[in-house]
Scaffold this motif. Structure first.
Motif, PDB file in Angstrom:
ATOM      1  N   THR A  64      -4.551   4.009  34.536  1.00  0.00           N
ATOM      2  CA  THR A  64      -4.959   3.027  33.540  1.00  0.00           C
ATOM      3  C   THR A  64      -5.199   1.695  34.230  1.00  0.00           C
ATOM      4  O   THR A  64      -4.393   1.276  35.070  1.00  0.00           O
ATOM      5  CB  THR A  64      -3.854   2.863  32.470  1.00  0.00           C
ATOM      6  N   PRO A  65      -6.306   0.989  33.898  1.00  0.00           N
ATOM      7  CA  PRO A  65      -6.552  -0.320  34.511  1.00  0.00           C
ATOM      8  C   PRO A  65      -5.345  -1.247  34.384  1.00  0.00           C
ATOM      9  O   PRO A  65      -4.677  -1.269  33.338  1.00  0.00           O
ATOM     10  CB  PRO A  65      -7.753  -0.847  33.718  1.00  0.00           C
ATOM     11  N   GLY A  66      -5.067  -2.006  35.453  1.00  0.00           N
ATOM     12  CA  GLY A  66      -3.875  -2.848  35.497  1.00  0.00           C
ATOM     13  C   GLY A  66      -3.755  -3.809  34.345  1.00  0.00           C
ATOM     14  O   GLY A  66      -2.660  -4.020  33.806  1.00  0.00           O
ATOM     15  N   ILE A  67      -4.864  -4.418  33.943  1.00  0.00           N
ATOM     16  CA  ILE A  67      -4.813  -5.404  32.860  1.00  0.00           C
ATOM     17  C   ILE A  67      -4.385  -4.745  31.552  1.00  0.00           C
ATOM     18  O   ILE A  67      -3.620  -5.322  30.764  1.00  0.00           O
ATOM     19  CB  ILE A  67      -6.179  -6.125  32.687  1.00  0.00           C
ATOM     20  N   ILE A  68      -4.830  -3.509  31.320  1.00  0.00           N
ATOM     21  CA  ILE A  68      -4.446  -2.792  30.108  1.00  0.00           C
ATOM     22  C   ILE A  68      -2.968  -2.430  30.160  1.00  0.00           C
ATOM     23  O   ILE A  68      -2.245  -2.576  29.167  1.00  0.00           O
ATOM     24  CB  ILE A  68      -5.325  -1.539  29.926  1.00  0.00           C
ATOM     25  N   LYS A  69      -2.503  -1.979  31.317  1.00  0.00           N
ATOM     26  CA  LYS A  69      -1.084  -1.665  31.481  1.00  0.00           C
ATOM     27  C   LYS A  69      -0.209  -2.871  31.185  1.00  0.00           C
ATOM     28  O   LYS A  69       0.817  -2.772  30.498  1.00  0.00           O
ATOM     29  CB  LYS A  69      -0.810  -1.184  32.908  1.00  0.00           C
ATOM     30  N   ARG A  70      -0.589  -4.027  31.722  1.00  0.00           N
ATOM     31  CA  ARG A  70       0.239  -5.232  31.557  1.00  0.00           C
ATOM     32  C   ARG A  70       0.324  -5.652  30.095  1.00  0.00           C
ATOM     33  O   ARG A  70       1.388  -6.064  29.620  1.00  0.00           O
ATOM     34  CB  ARG A  70      -0.312  -6.369  32.414  1.00  0.00           C
ATOM     35  N   ILE A  71      -0.776  -5.558  29.397  1.00  0.00           N
ATOM     36  CA  ILE A  71      -0.786  -5.990  27.995  1.00  0.00           C
ATOM     37  C   ILE A  71      -0.040  -4.991  27.105  1.00  0.00           C
ATOM     38  O   ILE A  71       0.748  -5.379  26.241  1.00  0.00           O
ATOM     39  CB  ILE A  71      -2.224  -6.199  27.503  1.00  0.00           C
ATOM     40  N   LEU A  72      -0.258  -3.711  27.319  1.00  0.00           N
ATOM     41  CA  LEU A  72       0.387  -2.708  26.475  1.00  0.00           C
ATOM     42  C   LEU A  72       1.878  -2.574  26.756  1.00  0.00           C
ATOM     43  O   LEU A  72       2.662  -2.315  25.836  1.00  0.00           O
ATOM     44  CB  LEU A  72      -0.291  -1.348  26.667  1.00  0.00           C
ATOM     45  N   GLY A  73       2.270  -2.746  28.019  1.00  0.00           N
ATOM     46  CA  GLY A  73       3.687  -2.638  28.356  1.00  0.00           C
ATOM     47  C   GLY A  73       4.280  -1.317  27.894  1.00  0.00           C
ATOM     48  O   GLY A  73       3.725  -0.244  28.136  1.00  0.00           O
ATOM     49  N   LYS A  74       5.418  -1.400  27.199  1.00  0.00           N
ATOM     50  CA  LYS A  74       6.128  -0.191  26.761  1.00  0.00           C
ATOM     51  C   LYS A  74       5.344   0.615  25.728  1.00  0.00           C
ATOM     52  O   LYS A  74       5.695   1.776  25.447  1.00  0.00           O
ATOM     53  CB  LYS A  74       7.480  -0.583  26.172  1.00  0.00           C
ATOM     54  N   HIS A  75       4.302   0.018  25.168  1.00  0.00           N
ATOM     55  CA  HIS A  75       3.526   0.722  24.141  1.00  0.00           C
ATOM     56  C   HIS A  75       2.516   1.700  24.742  1.00  0.00           C
ATOM     57  O   HIS A  75       1.910   2.482  23.998  1.00  0.00           O
ATOM     58  CB  HIS A  75       2.809  -0.291  23.248  1.00  0.00           C
ATOM     59  N   LEU A  76       2.324   1.657  26.056  1.00  0.00           N
ATOM     60  CA  LEU A  76       1.510   2.661  26.728  1.00  0.00           C
ATOM     61  C   LEU A  76       2.382   3.900  26.954  1.00  0.00           C
ATOM     62  O   LEU A  76       3.249   3.918  27.825  1.00  0.00           O
ATOM     63  CB  LEU A  76       0.998   2.126  28.074  1.00  0.00           C
ATOM     64  N   VAL A  77       2.172   4.921  26.151  1.00  0.00           N
ATOM     65  CA  VAL A  77       3.057   6.090  26.202  1.00  0.00           C
ATOM     66  C   VAL A  77       2.384   7.326  26.809  1.00  0.00           C
ATOM     67  O   VAL A  77       3.062   8.306  27.110  1.00  0.00           O
ATOM     68  CB  VAL A  77       3.603   6.432  24.797  1.00  0.00           C
ATOM     69  N   ALA A  78       1.064   7.284  26.978  1.00  0.00           N
ATOM     70  CA  ALA A  78       0.374   8.435  27.560  1.00  0.00           C
ATOM     71  C   ALA A  78      -0.972   8.002  28.112  1.00  0.00           C
ATOM     72  O   ALA A  78      -1.604   7.073  27.595  1.00  0.00           O
ATOM     73  CB  ALA A  78       0.173   9.531  26.517  1.00  0.00           C
ATOM     74  N   GLU A  79      -1.391   8.664  29.173  1.00  0.00           N
ATOM     75  CA  GLU A  79      -2.707   8.405  29.751  1.00  0.00           C
ATOM     76  C   GLU A  79      -3.276   9.708  30.286  1.00  0.00           C
ATOM     77  O   GLU A  79      -2.539  10.590  30.706  1.00  0.00           O
ATOM     78  CB  GLU A  79      -2.631   7.342  30.852  1.00  0.00           C
ATOM     79  N   ALA A  80      -4.599   9.821  30.243  1.00  0.00           N
ATOM     80  CA  ALA A  80      -5.258  11.034  30.719  1.00  0.00           C
ATOM     81  C   ALA A  80      -6.652  10.678  31.205  1.00  0.00           C
ATOM     82  O   ALA A  80      -7.193   9.620  30.871  1.00  0.00           O
ATOM     83  CB  ALA A  80      -5.328  12.072  29.602  1.00  0.00           C
ATOM     84  N   LYS A  81      -7.226  11.550  32.009  1.00  0.00           N
ATOM     85  CA  LYS A  81      -8.598  11.384  32.470  1.00  0.00           C
ATOM     86  C   LYS A  81      -9.322  12.725  32.419  1.00  0.00           C
ATOM     87  O   LYS A  81      -8.690  13.776  32.546  1.00  0.00           O
ATOM     88  CB  LYS A  81      -8.636  10.830  33.895  1.00  0.00           C
ATOM     89  N   ALA A 117      -9.507  15.985  27.652  1.00  0.00           N
ATOM     90  CA  ALA A 117      -8.519  14.972  28.027  1.00  0.00           C
ATOM     91  C   ALA A 117      -7.980  14.268  26.782  1.00  0.00           C
ATOM     92  O   ALA A 117      -6.789  13.940  26.700  1.00  0.00           O
ATOM     93  CB  ALA A 117      -9.145  13.958  28.979  1.00  0.00           C
ATOM     94  N   LEU A 118      -8.834  14.046  25.806  1.00  0.00           N
ATOM     95  CA  LEU A 118      -8.407  13.443  24.544  1.00  0.00           C
ATOM     96  C   LEU A 118      -7.363  14.328  23.860  1.00  0.00           C
ATOM     97  O   LEU A 118      -6.345  13.829  23.357  1.00  0.00           O
ATOM     98  CB  LEU A 118      -9.611  13.239  23.634  1.00  0.00           C
ATOM     99  N   GLU A 119      -7.599  15.618  23.855  1.00  0.00           N
ATOM    100  CA  GLU A 119      -6.648  16.544  23.228  1.00  0.00           C
ATOM    101  C   GLU A 119      -5.296  16.511  23.937  1.00  0.00           C
ATOM    102  O   GLU A 119      -4.244  16.637  23.291  1.00  0.00           O
ATOM    103  CB  GLU A 119      -7.242  17.955  23.233  1.00  0.00           C
ATOM    104  N   GLU A 120      -5.305  16.316  25.253  1.00  0.00           N
ATOM    105  CA  GLU A 120      -4.055  16.176  26.000  1.00  0.00           C
ATOM    106  C   GLU A 120      -3.285  14.942  25.538  1.00  0.00           C
ATOM    107  O   GLU A 120      -2.056  14.976  25.388  1.00  0.00           O
ATOM    108  CB  GLU A 120      -4.347  16.066  27.500  1.00  0.00           C
ATOM    109  N   LEU A 121      -3.999  13.853  25.309  1.00  0.00           N
ATOM    110  CA  LEU A 121      -3.349  12.629  24.832  1.00  0.00           C
ATOM    111  C   LEU A 121      -2.692  12.840  23.475  1.00  0.00           C
ATOM    112  O   LEU A 121      -1.593  12.353  23.216  1.00  0.00           O
ATOM    113  CB  LEU A 121      -4.373  11.486  24.728  1.00  0.00           C
ATOM    114  N   LEU A 122      -3.368  13.564  22.610  1.00  0.00           N
ATOM    115  CA  LEU A 122      -2.865  13.754  21.249  1.00  0.00           C
ATOM    116  C   LEU A 122      -1.578  14.568  21.218  1.00  0.00           C
ATOM    117  O   LEU A 122      -0.813  14.491  20.256  1.00  0.00           O
ATOM    118  CB  LEU A 122      -3.941  14.428  20.387  1.00  0.00           C
ATOM    119  N   ASP A 123      -1.319  15.325  22.269  1.00  0.00           N
ATOM    120  CA  ASP A 123      -0.069  16.093  22.349  1.00  0.00           C
ATOM    121  C   ASP A 123       1.150  15.195  22.556  1.00  0.00           C
ATOM    122  O   ASP A 123       2.290  15.669  22.463  1.00  0.00           O
ATOM    123  CB  ASP A 123      -0.144  17.097  23.515  1.00  0.00           C
ATOM    124  N   ASN A 124       0.913  13.900  22.819  1.00  0.00           N
ATOM    125  CA  ASN A 124       1.999  12.960  23.086  1.00  0.00           C
ATOM    126  C   ASN A 124       2.369  12.093  21.875  1.00  0.00           C
ATOM    127  O   ASN A 124       3.019  11.060  22.023  1.00  0.00           O
ATOM    128  CB  ASN A 124       1.619  12.055  24.262  1.00  0.00           C
TER     129      ASN A 124
END
Length: 222
Positions: free
Chosen positions: A123-140, A162-169
């Motif tokens: 995940t791009p660094g700027i997105i990681k920093r803003i989301l913080g603990k709210h980033l619970v899953a990532e996929a490509k 990849a979207l379906e993988e995210l939805l499993d979280n």
């Protein structure tokens, strides 16, 4: 009266229709904005890793300066990694909006558990920093290495998987972590599959830009 903004595409584009696609998306969503688009030179695959991002930064800064001299009211850098956004903000007197930080901010207003669909591994660094603990899953998407790959049927199918993988979280918001997804109109497809809010980074950048310009206009009047 429409606000004139400049939009920087971080991939070299010679096709006029494709060059203006992100700007047209913003104009359709926000009729108060009129967009002029330009792209950086000599990067036909765009930004897809740290090296390509560093190579792009001086080119982005040059276009941002040119836009300001031209008289636009704001500059949008249409990339979820927000390349050169910080540097441009230090130089320019007008607002500089990055698609990544705009998308992350809007995602936080929609839910607590954010899943990010990336182009590459991280995940791009700027997105990681803003989301913080709210980033619970990532996929490509598997087999996708740059934004051009998303234009193929294979790339689009890989993005769906990849979207379906995210939805499993058990996520409650999907953030598209690359503006290439905006190019292929993936947000609509993703919402139909996910049935939860999906944040398109290009549309998000338009929303934030319009909000900022409206605030500036109100302050000037008061």
């Amino acid at each position: 009266m429409a606000h004139l903004i400049g939009l920087i595409r971080v991939i070299t584009i010679n096709d006029e229709e494709l060059l203006n696609l992100h700007g047209k998306l913003i104009e359709r969503a926000f009729p108060e904005l009129r967009v002029i688009s330009r792209s950086i030179e000599d990067q036909p695959k765009g930004i897809y890793d740290r090296e390509s991002e560093e190579k792009a930064k001086p080119k982005i800064l040059r276009l941002a300066r040119e836009f300001e001299k031209q008289g636009v009211e704001a500059v949008v850098i249409s990339c979820a990694a927000d390349p050169a956004v910080g540097e441009a903000r230090k130089e320019l007197k007008i607002p500089v909006i990055g698609a990544g930080s705009a998308a992350a901010s809007i995602a936080l207003s929609l839910g607590e558990r954010i899943g990010v669909l990336n182009l590459t591994e991280e995940t791009p660094g700027i997105i990681k920093r803003i989301l913080g603990k709210h980033l619970v899953a990532e996929a490509k998407p598997r087999g996708v290495e740059n934004t051009l790959d998303l234009l193929t049927d294979q790339g689009k199918n890989a993005a769906r998987k990849a979207l379906e993988e995210l939805l499993d979280n058990n996520v409650d918001v999907i953030l598209l972590g690359c503006t290439g997804y905006s190019t292929i109109g993936f947000a609509k497809i993703a919402e139909e599959i996910a049935r939860i809010p999906v944040v398109d980074p290009v549309i998000a950048s338009g929303a934030v830009t319009l909000s900022v310009l409206r605030q500036r206009s109100c302050l000037i009047k008061t």
